[in-house]
Design a protein around this motif. Structure first.
Motif, PDB file in Angstrom:
ATOM      1  N   MET A   1     -11.173 -45.825 -15.519  1.00  0.00           N
ATOM      2  CA  MET A   1     -10.531 -44.522 -15.745  1.00  0.00           C
ATOM      3  C   MET A   1     -11.450 -43.563 -16.506  1.00  0.00           C
ATOM      4  O   MET A   1     -11.407 -42.355 -16.283  1.00  0.00           O
ATOM      5  N   ARG A   2     -12.313 -44.120 -17.370  1.00  0.00           N
ATOM      6  CA  ARG A   2     -13.280 -43.265 -18.067  1.00  0.00           C
ATOM      7  C   ARG A   2     -14.232 -42.620 -17.068  1.00  0.00           C
ATOM      8  O   ARG A   2     -14.655 -41.476 -17.222  1.00  0.00           O
ATOM      9  N   VAL A   3     -14.598 -43.363 -16.016  1.00  0.00           N
ATOM     10  CA  VAL A   3     -15.489 -42.811 -14.988  1.00  0.00           C
ATOM     11  C   VAL A   3     -14.797 -41.637 -14.291  1.00  0.00           C
ATOM     12  O   VAL A   3     -15.393 -40.574 -14.094  1.00  0.00           O
ATOM     13  N   VAL A   4     -13.523 -41.818 -13.949  1.00  0.00           N
ATOM     14  CA  VAL A   4     -12.777 -40.750 -13.271  1.00  0.00           C
ATOM     15  C   VAL A   4     -12.725 -39.503 -14.147  1.00  0.00           C
ATOM     16  O   VAL A   4     -13.011 -38.380 -13.697  1.00  0.00           O
ATOM     17  N   GLU A   5     -12.396 -39.700 -15.431  1.00  0.00           N
ATOM     18  CA  GLU A   5     -12.307 -38.552 -16.357  1.00  0.00           C
ATOM     19  C   GLU A   5     -13.657 -37.857 -16.474  1.00  0.00           C
ATOM     20  O   GLU A   5     -13.743 -36.631 -16.450  1.00  0.00           O
ATOM     21  N   TYR A   6     -14.713 -38.657 -16.563  1.00  0.00           N
ATOM     22  CA  TYR A   6     -16.061 -38.082 -16.711  1.00  0.00           C
ATOM     23  C   TYR A   6     -16.420 -37.244 -15.482  1.00  0.00           C
ATOM     24  O   TYR A   6     -16.887 -36.117 -15.586  1.00  0.00           O
ATOM     25  N   VAL A   7     -16.189 -37.799 -14.296  1.00  0.00           N
ATOM     26  CA  VAL A   7     -16.527 -37.085 -13.053  1.00  0.00           C
ATOM     27  C   VAL A   7     -15.728 -35.790 -12.952  1.00  0.00           C
ATOM     28  O   VAL A   7     -16.277 -34.717 -12.666  1.00  0.00           O
ATOM     29  N   ARG A   8     -14.434 -35.870 -13.246  1.00  0.00           N
ATOM     30  CA  ARG A   8     -13.583 -34.662 -13.152  1.00  0.00           C
ATOM     31  C   ARG A   8     -14.047 -33.612 -14.158  1.00  0.00           C
ATOM     32  O   ARG A   8     -13.964 -32.418 -13.891  1.00  0.00           O
ATOM     33  N   ALA A   9     -14.563 -34.040 -15.307  1.00  0.00           N
ATOM     34  CA  ALA A   9     -14.943 -33.086 -16.352  1.00  0.00           C
ATOM     35  C   ALA A   9     -16.349 -32.542 -16.141  1.00  0.00           C
ATOM     36  O   ALA A   9     -16.640 -31.413 -16.522  1.00  0.00           O
ATOM     37  N   HIS A  10     -17.247 -33.312 -15.558  1.00  0.00           N
ATOM     38  CA  HIS A  10     -18.661 -32.907 -15.542  1.00  0.00           C
ATOM     39  C   HIS A  10     -19.233 -32.549 -14.187  1.00  0.00           C
ATOM     40  O   HIS A  10     -20.266 -31.907 -14.112  1.00  0.00           O
ATOM     41  N   VAL A  11     -18.615 -33.000 -13.115  1.00  0.00           N
ATOM     42  CA  VAL A  11     -19.176 -32.661 -11.800  1.00  0.00           C
ATOM     43  C   VAL A  11     -18.427 -31.437 -11.286  1.00  0.00           C
ATOM     44  O   VAL A  11     -17.202 -31.382 -11.385  1.00  0.00           O
ATOM     45  N   PRO A  12     -19.143 -30.442 -10.766  1.00  0.00           N
ATOM     46  CA  PRO A  12     -18.470 -29.232 -10.284  1.00  0.00           C
ATOM     47  C   PRO A  12     -17.310 -29.580  -9.357  1.00  0.00           C
ATOM     48  O   PRO A  12     -17.463 -30.397  -8.448  1.00  0.00           O
ATOM     49  N   ARG A  13     -16.158 -28.968  -9.579  1.00  0.00           N
ATOM     50  CA  ARG A  13     -14.912 -29.305  -8.916  1.00  0.00           C
ATOM     51  C   ARG A  13     -15.031 -29.348  -7.379  1.00  0.00           C
ATOM     52  O   ARG A  13     -14.480 -30.234  -6.736  1.00  0.00           O
ATOM     53  N   HIS A  14     -15.805 -28.386  -6.827  1.00  0.00           N
ATOM     54  CA  HIS A  14     -15.874 -28.326  -5.353  1.00  0.00           C
ATOM     55  C   HIS A  14     -16.669 -29.504  -4.784  1.00  0.00           C
ATOM     56  O   HIS A  14     -16.679 -29.737  -3.585  1.00  0.00           O
ATOM     57  N   LEU A  15     -17.355 -30.276  -5.671  1.00  0.00           N
ATOM     58  CA  LEU A  15     -18.148 -31.419  -5.182  1.00  0.00           C
ATOM     59  C   LEU A  15     -17.385 -32.734  -5.269  1.00  0.00           C
ATOM     60  O   LEU A  15     -17.914 -33.785  -4.949  1.00  0.00           O
ATOM     61  N   VAL A  16     -16.136 -32.677  -5.760  1.00  0.00           N
ATOM     62  CA  VAL A  16     -15.351 -33.917  -5.886  1.00  0.00           C
ATOM     63  C   VAL A  16     -14.083 -33.790  -5.050  1.00  0.00           C
ATOM     64  O   VAL A  16     -13.286 -32.869  -5.249  1.00  0.00           O
ATOM     65  N   LEU A  17     -13.916 -34.687  -4.090  1.00  0.00           N
ATOM     66  CA  LEU A  17     -12.713 -34.653  -3.254  1.00  0.00           C
ATOM     67  C   LEU A  17     -11.493 -34.973  -4.105  1.00  0.00           C
ATOM     68  O   LEU A  17     -11.560 -35.841  -4.983  1.00  0.00           O
ATOM     69  N   ASP A  18     -10.372 -34.277  -3.848  1.00  0.00           N
ATOM     70  CA  ASP A  18      -9.152 -34.527  -4.619  1.00  0.00           C
ATOM     71  C   ASP A  18      -8.634 -35.951  -4.412  1.00  0.00           C
ATOM     72  O   ASP A  18      -8.188 -36.594  -5.352  1.00  0.00           O
ATOM     73  N   THR A  19      -8.727 -36.433  -3.169  1.00  0.00           N
ATOM     74  CA  THR A  19      -8.233 -37.778  -2.860  1.00  0.00           C
ATOM     75  C   THR A  19      -9.075 -38.829  -3.568  1.00  0.00           C
ATOM     76  O   THR A  19     -10.305 -38.733  -3.559  1.00  0.00           O
ATOM     77  N   MET A  20      -8.413 -39.796  -4.196  1.00  0.00           N
ATOM     78  CA  MET A  20      -9.111 -40.951  -4.762  1.00  0.00           C
ATOM     79  C   MET A  20      -8.541 -42.207  -4.109  1.00  0.00           C
ATOM     80  O   MET A  20      -7.342 -42.281  -3.840  1.00  0.00           O
ATOM     81  N   VAL A  21      -9.409 -43.188  -3.867  1.00  0.00           N
ATOM     82  CA  VAL A  21      -8.950 -44.429  -3.249  1.00  0.00           C
ATOM     83  C   VAL A  21      -8.782 -45.479  -4.340  1.00  0.00           C
ATOM     84  O   VAL A  21      -9.756 -45.840  -5.002  1.00  0.00           O
ATOM     85  N   PRO A  22      -7.551 -45.961  -4.557  1.00  0.00           N
ATOM     86  CA  PRO A  22      -7.337 -46.942  -5.624  1.00  0.00           C
ATOM     87  C   PRO A  22      -7.892 -48.322  -5.259  1.00  0.00           C
ATOM     88  O   PRO A  22      -8.037 -48.653  -4.075  1.00  0.00           O
ATOM     89  N   ARG A  23      -8.227 -49.110  -6.288  1.00  0.00           N
ATOM     90  CA  ARG A  23      -8.624 -50.508  -6.049  1.00  0.00           C
ATOM     91  C   ARG A  23      -7.396 -51.240  -5.534  1.00  0.00           C
ATOM     92  O   ARG A  23      -6.308 -51.067  -6.033  1.00  0.00           O
TER      93      ARG A  23
END
Ligand SMILES: Nc1ncnc2c1ncn2[C@@H]1O[C@H](COP(=O)(O)OP(=O)(O)OP(=O)(O)O)[C@@H](O)[C@H]1O
Ligand SMILES: Nc1ncnc2c1ncn2[C@@H]1O[C@H](COP(=O)(O)OP(=O)(O)OP(=O)(O)O)[C@@H](O)[C@H]1O
Ligand SMILES: [Mg+2]
Ligand SMILES: [Mg+2]
Lengths: 255, 255
Positions: free
Chosen positions: B194-216
């Protein structure tokens, strides 16, 4: 004269780097003079080897292209008997074609391994996924190879191909022996994971499968986040203990 | 004229094949004429695409070396709008050097993709881990690229390098856009995930991250064991639903 142990798998994400880093740390803890070399352009070893803060980042690729002498790229770690060579500035470049050629065709990798074998008991080499020129170049100069096998159905499907690839490479280097498949991320709560373990134990010749299995655990991932080998960061964890047991089992092949 | 969507990541085991197979099946279910091409010598698509029992195994590498015409390597699947081209006999050989060169330098890959684009809405291409000649050859001819990002600390560490590599490849092909990073194996019960998800959402420009996430989830692995896409085998599973949602979100880019 020390020996070179390569960690190799065609399949990605099976635990090659985790195995390389933790086996290296566990050997060093047992007093074996150990060198860990990262030949993968991804450069993942850097994030898990327990390097000191502010360490140099030049590495193997900088030695290969002649911009750094060997003594500049051998880095100390938290363990007295463990030294590390990172992948180096190839990790910052987008095109690895020239780097691949230098690994496969150059004379500097053989020289590096000769020098390292003269000074160490064991040189552990992490490699990129695949059976490409880097892996072939490393295996041509290795005496031992371990193939991590993730306990997942898909990793099992591609195992015959991986074994075929390794057998082909073993046949080209009379010094090279396959120490075995190392089952990783074994999940006792997952029926599909346990079916893979049962299948491997039943169908792969016993001498090709290492007795030690590494269980699935949160600890290796958290250790990467903390920049350390899990055997140092969380020695009580089951995955740590598996790597420590594996080092104990293999140590006499390297002394 | 259809479009080519490549699934690429330097890091191994992040869910490239799982994404390629399930996105292809989900697009086909929506009525998009879809072709799935496996360019990875491992040939993992074969184990998850829902092919008929006793299907032919000749594929992309056999077309590239001239031993098979295109119509012999395009295989039907359980879905009317989904066709698959397997990796082919390169999966049975230990040395992939010649194959790599044919993908990167030959004229047959461009011809294949031109023909496919004329007949399909979307051509999804699975690639081997790394940024080597196969990935570069495929991206030079693609219009879209998705980069799966495993929600694990180590995969995050190597993300800047992957993005740098992709940006470099995008800059060489004016038609190519990065649709985004796709977070995979997101484990709500794992703090480091979950820390990885938070980091990506906070630091990678929003348009470069797809909204959909695939759960384990167990279901993708079990689907591979059963030889089918998880969206067909276990449509109620959270990972399946994520792929179906992703196909819905992306479909208008391909019609
Ligand atoms: N025993 C384990 N249990 C759970 N997760 C693990 C275990 N060992 C490794 N991992 C995690 O699995 C992921 C893949 O491991 P690792 O990067 O070592 O594989 P690799 O084979 O080196 O990958 P690549 O093919 O990209 O080089 C990492 O995020 C790591 O933290
Ligand atoms: N959402 C998920 N949850 C849990 N496991 C998953 C998920 N998606 C994929 N997997 C499993 O993770 C493993 C790696 O996935 P996959 O083989 O698709 O990755 P890849 O990036 O194509 O690997 P490679 O680098 O070897 O080509 C497989 O065993 C697959 O079954
Ligand atoms: Mg690795
Ligand atoms: Mg794959």
């Amino acid at each position: 004269m020390g020996k070179v142990l390569a960690i190799v798998s065609q399949k990605g994400g099976v635990g090659k780097t985790t195995t390389a880093v933790n086996l290296a740390a566990a050997f060093a803890r047992r007093g074996l003079k150990t060198l860990l070399v990262d030949t993968d352009p991804q450069g993942s070893v850097r994030y898990g080897a327990g390097l000191r803060k502010g360490h140099a980042t030049a590495g193997f690729s900088d030695y290969l292209d002649g911009t750094r002498p060997l003594r500049d790229v051998i880095l100390p770690t938290a363990l007295p008997w463990l030294r590390v060579i990172l992948a180096g500035s190839v990790s910052d470049s987008a095109d690895h074609t020239l780097y691949q050629r230098r690994v496969a065709d150059g004379t500097l990798l053989p020289e590096l391994l000769e020098t390292a074998r003269a000074r160490c008991h064991v040189v552990i080499v992490d490699t990129p996924p695949g059976l490409g020129p880097i892996v072939r170049g490393v295996l041509a100069l290795s005496q031992h190879v371990i193939v991590p096998l993730q306990a997942e159905p898909l990793a099992l499907q591609t195992t015959p191909q991986i074994l075929r690839g390794i057998q082909d490479l073993v046949s080209r280097n009379p010094e090279l022996t396959l120490d075995g498949l190392l089952l990783t991320m074994v999940d006792a709560h997952s029926p599909s994971s346990m079916r893979v373990v049962e299948y491997v134990r039943a169908h792969v010749p016993r001498h090709l499968v290492l007795d030690t299995m590494v269980p699935r655990s949160e600890a290796p991932s958290e250790a990467f986040a903390a920049g350390q080998p899990v055997v140092l960061r969380d020695p009580g964890d089951a995955a740590s203990q598996a790597y420590v047991n594996l080092a104990a089992q293999l140590a006499d092949r390297f002394q």
